[in-house]
Design an enzyme around this catalytic site. Structure first.
Site, PDB file in Angstrom:
ATOM      1  CB  SER A 131      -1.449  -1.403   9.250  1.00 31.68           C
ATOM      2  OG  SER A 131      -0.397  -1.470   8.326  1.00 31.68           O
ATOM      3  CD  GLU A 133       4.277  -0.007   6.783  1.00 28.03           C
ATOM      4  OE1 GLU A 133       5.002   0.831   7.343  1.00 28.03           O
ATOM      5  OE2 GLU A 133       4.677  -0.729   5.860  1.00 28.03           O
ATOM      6  CE1 TYR A 154      -1.709   4.157   8.167  1.00 31.25           C
ATOM      7  CE2 TYR A 154      -0.020   2.449   8.109  1.00 31.25           C
ATOM      8  CZ  TYR A 154      -1.338   2.830   7.972  1.00 31.25           C
ATOM      9  OH  TYR A 154      -2.297   1.890   7.660  1.00 31.25           O
TER      10      TYR A 154
HETATM   11  P1  NAP Z   1      -7.631   4.813   1.736  1.00 30.63           P
HETATM   12  O1  NAP Z   1      -8.058   4.389   0.364  1.00 30.63           O
HETATM   13  O2  NAP Z   1      -6.505   5.766   1.885  1.00 30.63           O
HETATM   14  O3  NAP Z   1      -8.927   5.437   2.444  1.00 30.63           O
HETATM   15  C1  NAP Z   1      -8.833   6.147   3.642  1.00 30.63           C
HETATM   16  C2  NAP Z   1     -10.216   6.656   4.009  1.00 30.63           C
HETATM   17  O4  NAP Z   1     -10.117   7.417   5.228  1.00 30.63           O
HETATM   18  C3  NAP Z   1     -10.820   7.601   2.956  1.00 30.63           C
HETATM   19  O5  NAP Z   1     -12.200   7.340   2.866  1.00 30.63           O
HETATM   20  C4  NAP Z   1     -10.579   8.971   3.569  1.00 30.63           C
HETATM   21  O6  NAP Z   1     -11.499   9.953   3.139  1.00 30.63           O
HETATM   22  C5  NAP Z   1     -10.809   8.628   5.043  1.00 30.63           C
HETATM   23  N1  NAP Z   1     -10.303   9.671   5.937  1.00 30.63           N
HETATM   24  C6  NAP Z   1      -9.104  10.297   5.884  1.00 30.63           C
HETATM   25  N2  NAP Z   1      -9.028  11.230   6.856  1.00 30.63           N
HETATM   26  C7  NAP Z   1     -10.207  11.202   7.519  1.00 30.63           C
HETATM   27  C8  NAP Z   1     -10.747  11.945   8.583  1.00 30.63           C
HETATM   28  N3  NAP Z   1     -10.064  12.936   9.161  1.00 30.63           N
HETATM   29  N4  NAP Z   1     -11.994  11.650   9.023  1.00 30.63           N
HETATM   30  C9  NAP Z   1     -12.718  10.666   8.421  1.00 30.63           C
HETATM   31  N5  NAP Z   1     -12.263   9.931   7.389  1.00 30.63           N
HETATM   32  C10 NAP Z   1     -11.020  10.208   6.940  1.00 30.63           C
HETATM   33  O7  NAP Z   1      -7.292   3.540   2.637  1.00 30.63           O
HETATM   34  P2  NAP Z   1      -7.618   1.988   2.382  1.00 30.63           P
HETATM   35  O8  NAP Z   1      -6.510   1.412   1.581  1.00 30.63           O
HETATM   36  O9  NAP Z   1      -9.009   1.841   1.967  1.00 30.63           O
HETATM   37  O10 NAP Z   1      -7.417   1.415   3.854  1.00 30.63           O
HETATM   38  C11 NAP Z   1      -8.498   1.401   4.791  1.00 30.63           C
HETATM   39  C12 NAP Z   1      -7.935   1.346   6.208  1.00 30.63           C
HETATM   40  O11 NAP Z   1      -7.133   0.188   6.360  1.00 30.63           O
HETATM   41  C13 NAP Z   1      -7.032   2.521   6.581  1.00 30.63           C
HETATM   42  O12 NAP Z   1      -7.226   2.769   7.957  1.00 30.63           O
HETATM   43  C14 NAP Z   1      -5.631   1.991   6.343  1.00 30.63           C
HETATM   44  O13 NAP Z   1      -4.718   2.676   7.158  1.00 30.63           O
HETATM   45  C15 NAP Z   1      -5.813   0.556   6.755  1.00 30.63           C
HETATM   46  N6  NAP Z   1      -4.945  -0.429   6.107  1.00 30.63           N
HETATM   47  C16 NAP Z   1      -4.846  -0.456   4.753  1.00 30.63           C
HETATM   48  C17 NAP Z   1      -4.075  -1.433   4.151  1.00 30.63           C
HETATM   49  C18 NAP Z   1      -3.965  -1.531   2.656  1.00 30.63           C
HETATM   50  O14 NAP Z   1      -3.055  -2.233   2.179  1.00 30.63           O
HETATM   51  N7  NAP Z   1      -4.865  -0.939   1.891  1.00 30.63           N
HETATM   52  C19 NAP Z   1      -3.402  -2.394   4.948  1.00 30.63           C
HETATM   53  C20 NAP Z   1      -3.562  -2.340   6.326  1.00 30.63           C
HETATM   54  C21 NAP Z   1      -4.343  -1.363   6.898  1.00 30.63           C
HETATM   55  P3  NAP Z   1     -11.214  10.882   1.829  1.00 30.63           P
HETATM   56  O15 NAP Z   1     -11.670  10.057   0.652  1.00 30.63           O
HETATM   57  O16 NAP Z   1     -12.045  12.059   2.092  1.00 30.63           O
HETATM   58  O17 NAP Z   1      -9.736  11.146   1.787  1.00 30.63           O
HETATM   59  O1  F7E Z   2       4.812   1.344  -0.467  1.00 34.65           O
HETATM   60  C1  F7E Z   2       8.218   1.367  -1.889  1.00 34.65           C
HETATM   61  C2  F7E Z   2       8.027   1.970  -0.504  1.00 34.65           C
HETATM   62  O2  F7E Z   2       3.222   3.243  -0.274  1.00 34.65           O
HETATM   63  C3  F7E Z   2       5.233   0.006  -0.616  1.00 34.65           C
HETATM   64  C4  F7E Z   2      -0.597   1.397   3.036  1.00 34.65           C
HETATM   65  O3  F7E Z   2      -1.836   0.908   2.556  1.00 34.65           O
HETATM   66  O4  F7E Z   2       0.295  -0.816   3.153  1.00 34.65           O
HETATM   67  C5  F7E Z   2       0.504   0.464   2.598  1.00 34.65           C
HETATM   68  O5  F7E Z   2       1.744   1.001   3.026  1.00 34.65           O
HETATM   69  C6  F7E Z   2       6.744  -0.057  -0.774  1.00 34.65           C
HETATM   70  C7  F7E Z   2       7.509   0.758   0.262  1.00 34.65           C
HETATM   71  O6  F7E Z   2       2.652   0.975   0.714  1.00 34.65           O
HETATM   72  C8  F7E Z   2       7.758   4.026  -4.307  1.00 34.65           C
HETATM   73  O7  F7E Z   2       9.249   2.505  -0.027  1.00 34.65           O
HETATM   74  C9  F7E Z   2       9.206   2.474  -3.917  1.00 34.65           C
HETATM   75  O8  F7E Z   2       8.586   0.013   0.739  1.00 34.65           O
HETATM   76  O9  F7E Z   2       2.598   1.246  -1.687  1.00 34.65           O
HETATM   77  P1  F7E Z   2       3.272   1.774  -0.491  1.00 34.65           P
HETATM   78  P2  F7E Z   2       3.108   0.760   2.236  1.00 34.65           P
HETATM   79  O10 F7E Z   2       4.064   1.785   2.680  1.00 34.65           O
HETATM   80  O11 F7E Z   2       3.552  -0.661   2.345  1.00 34.65           O
HETATM   81  C10 F7E Z   2       0.274  -0.864   4.584  1.00 34.65           C
HETATM   82  C11 F7E Z   2       0.004  -2.285   5.003  1.00 34.65           C
HETATM   83  C12 F7E Z   2      -0.650   0.130   5.177  1.00 34.65           C
HETATM   84  O12 F7E Z   2      -1.213  -0.089   6.247  1.00 34.65           O
HETATM   85  C13 F7E Z   2      -0.671   1.481   4.565  1.00 34.65           C
HETATM   86  O13 F7E Z   2      -1.871   2.171   4.902  1.00 34.65           O
HETATM   87  O14 F7E Z   2       7.083   0.517  -2.039  1.00 34.65           O
HETATM   88  N1  F7E Z   2       8.244   2.347  -2.965  1.00 34.65           N
HETATM   89  N2  F7E Z   2       8.939   3.481  -4.732  1.00 34.65           N
HETATM   90  C14 F7E Z   2       7.305   3.296  -3.191  1.00 34.65           C
HETATM   91  N3  F7E Z   2       6.149   3.574  -2.547  1.00 34.65           N
HETATM   92  C15 F7E Z   2       5.391   4.606  -3.034  1.00 34.65           C
HETATM   93  N4  F7E Z   2       4.214   4.896  -2.420  1.00 34.65           N
HETATM   94  N5  F7E Z   2       5.807   5.346  -4.114  1.00 34.65           N
HETATM   95  C16 F7E Z   2       6.972   5.102  -4.793  1.00 34.65           C
HETATM   96  O15 F7E Z   2       7.309   5.790  -5.764  1.00 34.65           O
END
Ligand code: NAP
Ligand code: F7E
Length: 337
Positions: A131, A133, A154
């Site tokens: 990520s 992050e 995270y």
């Molecule tokens: P998501 O919608 O939150 O999905 C997370 C998945 O992980 C769900 O299927 C969840 O299952 C499963 N999971 C949670 N705990 C688990 C466990 N103990 N054992 C097995 N599976 C488990 O995330 P996403 O947005 O699709 O992202 C996919 C991956 O990319 C994640 O690793 C995330 O950290 C990473 N990532 C995401 C982003 C982004 O912007 N979306 C960016 C960079 C990296 P349940 O449905 O049962 O909860």
């Molecule tokens: O927050 C601000 C918050 O939770 C984005 C995950 O997929 O992307 C995701 O992480 C920004 C942050 O995503 C609210 O403070 C303001 O600055 O949508 P987010 P994230 O933290 O960037 C990365 C790449 C991953 O890997 C992660 O798995 O928005 N913010 N107000 C808020 N965020 C949330 N959630 N809720 C608010 O009310």
């Protein structure tokens, strides 16, 4: 011969789009799901054919990233050509409340999976969902050479997983890659991430179901891309001749405030009339700005983003308005009966 893949996190946003992509390419797709007290397969129900179908190409298995033995058994049974590790506790704010659990699943879970691949003795390629992050406090633009400075439990766990993946590649010659993906969103995005929270809020405000939306830091800048395009990059990484790590991003930075503007304006609303500040959505340590430089992915994977944040906001608002109106119509039918 048709390939076989195992996806952890198959019920999540990316897992569902990746399943569709691989099925379209003729793969047999196995998904790892964890047991839950109510149904959690909403994002993949449309592709699940049911246990009675013969020649199924999409199969689900109960296991958990906390259970290393189950992972070994699953890999021995399936013997996949490719493993995509998308499973994680993926919410940054929640990781401050549950740091040990996040470390266990998002960090150690990756090592359990890598170790299970090694223990089962299968020849498979592994994708690790790293990520943006991980860059945390280091200013943009961020690319593969930018040092990590994680700012949450995270992202600390993701850094551990990143280096474990590199280490298994170097120590055991495993084909293991890190996709360092910047934020990517869609109508299937979890409802508590900021983009989806905003677009769902717009739909509900437009329908008169709520008047205000409570948010935290509006100054944070993110590089928001479109999830279906990002899973294509994951697949491309595993088709390369040699394993490597890649940043995947649009290169466009947009603040939360700007995303609000795009989303509310798309529905003919003024966000200033509907948004209130709530400190509970702030994080103990924030990541101010993430904007990726995906030149390497463009040059070596031939991958390029298409959808940018303004269009993305429109896609998500339209989908949430549609979904809500379907729900309301369904509720009206139930009441009528
Ligand atoms: P998501 O919608 O939150 O999905 C997370 C998945 O992980 C769900 O299927 C969840 O299952 C499963 N999971 C949670 N705990 C688990 C466990 N103990 N054992 C097995 N599976 C488990 O995330 P996403 O947005 O699709 O992202 C996919 C991956 O990319 C994640 O690793 C995330 O950290 C990473 N990532 C995401 C982003 C982004 O912007 N979306 C960016 C960079 C990296 P349940 O449905 O049962 O909860
Ligand atoms: O927050 C601000 C918050 O939770 C984005 C995950 O997929 O992307 C995701 O992480 C920004 C942050 O995503 C609210 O403070 C303001 O600055 O949508 P987010 P994230 O933290 O960037 C990365 C790449 C991953 O890997 C992660 O798995 O928005 N913010 N107000 C808020 N965020 C949330 N959630 N809720 C608010 O009310």
């Amino acid at each position: 011969m048709a390939k076989t893949a195992l996806i952890t996190g198959v019920t999540g946003q990316d897992g569902s789009y990746l399943s569709e992509l691989l099925l379209d390419k003729g793969y047999t797709v196995h998904g790892l799901i964890r047991r839950s007290s109510s149904f959690n397969t909403e994002r993949i129900d449309h592709i699940y054919q049911g246990p009675e179908e013969e020649n199924r190409s999409f199969l689900l298995h109960h296991a958990d990233l906390a259970d290393g033995v189950a992972l070994v058994n699953l890999l021995r049974d399936i013997r996949p050509d490719e493993v995509y590790n998308l499973g994680a506790q993926s919410h940054v704010r929640v990781s401050f409340d549950a740091p040990l659990y996040t470390g266990d699943i998002t960090g150690l879970g990756t090592v359990r999976l890598l170790e299970a691949v090694r223990a089962s003795g299968i020849d498979t390629r592994v994708y690790q969902a790293s990520s943006s992050e991980m860059f945390g406090a280091n200013p943009p633009p961020q690319n593969e050479r930018t040092p990590f400075h994680p700012r949450s439990p995270y992202s600390v766990a993701k850094v551990y997983s990143y280096w474990s993946t590199v280490n298994y590649r170097e120590a055991y010659g495993m084909f293991a890659v890190n996709g360092i993906l910047f934020n990517h969103e869609s109508p299937r995005r979890g409802e508590t991430f900021v983009t989806r929270k905003i677009t769902r809020g717009v739909a509900r405000i437009k329908a008169g179901l709520q008047t205000h939306l409570h948010l935290g830091n509006l100054d944070a800048v993110r590089d928001w891309g479109y999830a279906p395009e990002y899973v294509e990059a994951m697949w491309r990484m595993l088709q390369c001749d040699a394993p490597d790590d890649y940043v995947v991003a649009t290169g466009e930075g947009v603040s939360v405030r700007q995303f609000l503007e795009y989303s509310f304006a798309h529905a003919g609303l003024d966000w200033r009339e509907h948004v209130r500040y709530d400190a509970k959505y702030e994080r103990p340590s924030e990541v101010d700005a993430l904007i990726g430089d995906a030149t390497k992915a463009e040059e070596l994977l031939g991958w390029k983003p298409v959808v940018r944040s303004r269009e993305l906001a429109g896609i998500m608002v339209d989908a949430d308005i549609r979904q809500l109106s379907d729900q309301l119509a369904g509720a009206a039918v139930r009441v009528d009966r």
